[in-house]
Design a protein around this motif. Sequence first.
Motif, PDB file in Angstrom:
ATOM      1  N   ALA A  28     -20.458 -37.093 -14.376  1.00  0.00           N
ATOM      2  CA  ALA A  28     -20.365 -35.781 -13.618  1.00  0.00           C
ATOM      3  C   ALA A  28     -21.645 -36.214 -12.017  1.00  0.00           C
ATOM      4  CB  ALA A  28     -20.768 -34.698 -14.367  1.00  0.00           C
ATOM      5  N   GLY A  29     -22.577 -36.373 -12.314  1.00  0.00           N
ATOM      6  CA  GLY A  29     -23.574 -35.988 -11.582  1.00  0.00           C
ATOM      7  C   GLY A  29     -25.001 -34.897 -11.203  1.00  0.00           C
ATOM      8  N   VAL A  63     -14.966 -35.842 -19.311  1.00  0.00           N
ATOM      9  CA  VAL A  63     -15.733 -35.668 -18.723  1.00  0.00           C
ATOM     10  C   VAL A  63     -15.539 -36.299 -16.666  1.00  0.00           C
ATOM     11  CG1 VAL A  63     -18.275 -36.050 -16.959  1.00  0.00           C
ATOM     12  CG2 VAL A  63     -17.780 -34.914 -19.126  1.00  0.00           C
ATOM     13  N   LYS A  64     -15.243 -38.367 -17.527  1.00  0.00           N
ATOM     14  CA  LYS A  64     -14.747 -38.823 -16.688  1.00  0.00           C
ATOM     15  C   LYS A  64     -13.735 -38.863 -15.805  1.00  0.00           C
ATOM     16  CE  LYS A  64     -14.531 -44.261 -17.176  1.00  0.00           C
ATOM     17  NZ  LYS A  64     -14.151 -45.679 -18.633  1.00  0.00           N
ATOM     18  N   LYS A  65     -12.679 -38.478 -16.849  1.00  0.00           N
ATOM     19  CA  LYS A  65     -11.498 -38.100 -15.954  1.00  0.00           C
ATOM     20  C   LYS A  65     -11.505 -37.351 -14.913  1.00  0.00           C
ATOM     21  CE  LYS A  65      -8.855 -39.266 -19.895  1.00  0.00           C
ATOM     22  NZ  LYS A  65      -7.386 -39.611 -19.987  1.00  0.00           N
ATOM     23  N   ILE A  66     -11.734 -36.319 -15.074  1.00  0.00           N
ATOM     24  CA  ILE A  66     -12.225 -35.169 -14.185  1.00  0.00           C
ATOM     25  C   ILE A  66     -13.041 -35.945 -12.599  1.00  0.00           C
ATOM     26  CG2 ILE A  66     -13.486 -32.524 -13.166  1.00  0.00           C
ATOM     27  CD1 ILE A  66     -10.411 -32.946 -15.413  1.00  0.00           C
ATOM     28  N   ALA A  75     -16.421 -29.726  -8.616  1.00  0.00           N
ATOM     29  CA  ALA A  75     -15.270 -29.287  -8.931  1.00  0.00           C
ATOM     30  C   ALA A  75     -15.598 -28.285 -10.659  1.00  0.00           C
ATOM     31  CB  ALA A  75     -13.904 -29.030  -9.026  1.00  0.00           C
ATOM     32  N   LEU A  76     -16.109 -29.841 -11.270  1.00  0.00           N
ATOM     33  CA  LEU A  76     -16.677 -29.414 -12.504  1.00  0.00           C
ATOM     34  C   LEU A  76     -17.852 -28.248 -12.586  1.00  0.00           C
ATOM     35  CD1 LEU A  76     -15.489 -30.113 -15.353  1.00  0.00           C
ATOM     36  CD2 LEU A  76     -16.889 -31.963 -15.271  1.00  0.00           C
TER      37      LEU A  76
END
Length: 130
Positions: A28-29, A63-66, A75-76
């Motif tokens: 996610a960063g 999380v990887k998909k988003i 956005a996440l």
Amino acid sequence: MGLAEKRLAESIKVEKLPAFEAKLKERAGYDIKVDIDWNTFTAYDEYPLSRLEYVFDDVESFVKKICIDDMGKEALQDKISTIHLTNSENNDDVKVELKEDTLFLTVQLVQSSFSYQTDSQIASYVESLL
């Protein structure tokens, strides 16, 4: 909760949970806190705790998909800072819900069968709210 459950829960808290949160941050960063309602996982026997890794895998995959691009990561980050995991013995309680900045996942990892949200189900739900 017996000694076996206490040992397994402590092992997950000390070893697996920090590694899981590090994977989420890598995907996610940013830091995503994972809050586990331990009493709901240790109230039975070791079985729900031993299945927790399946939930971890699907959460990481969602999380990887988003977060396939910067837009998804931003956005996440705007919507989720915490993921709260609860276990229930009732299959009807299984759900995913986003409230404020917390994603609540209720799973059913008790008994001989288990039920939880797949990575695609979680991603579809969250993506619709981003």
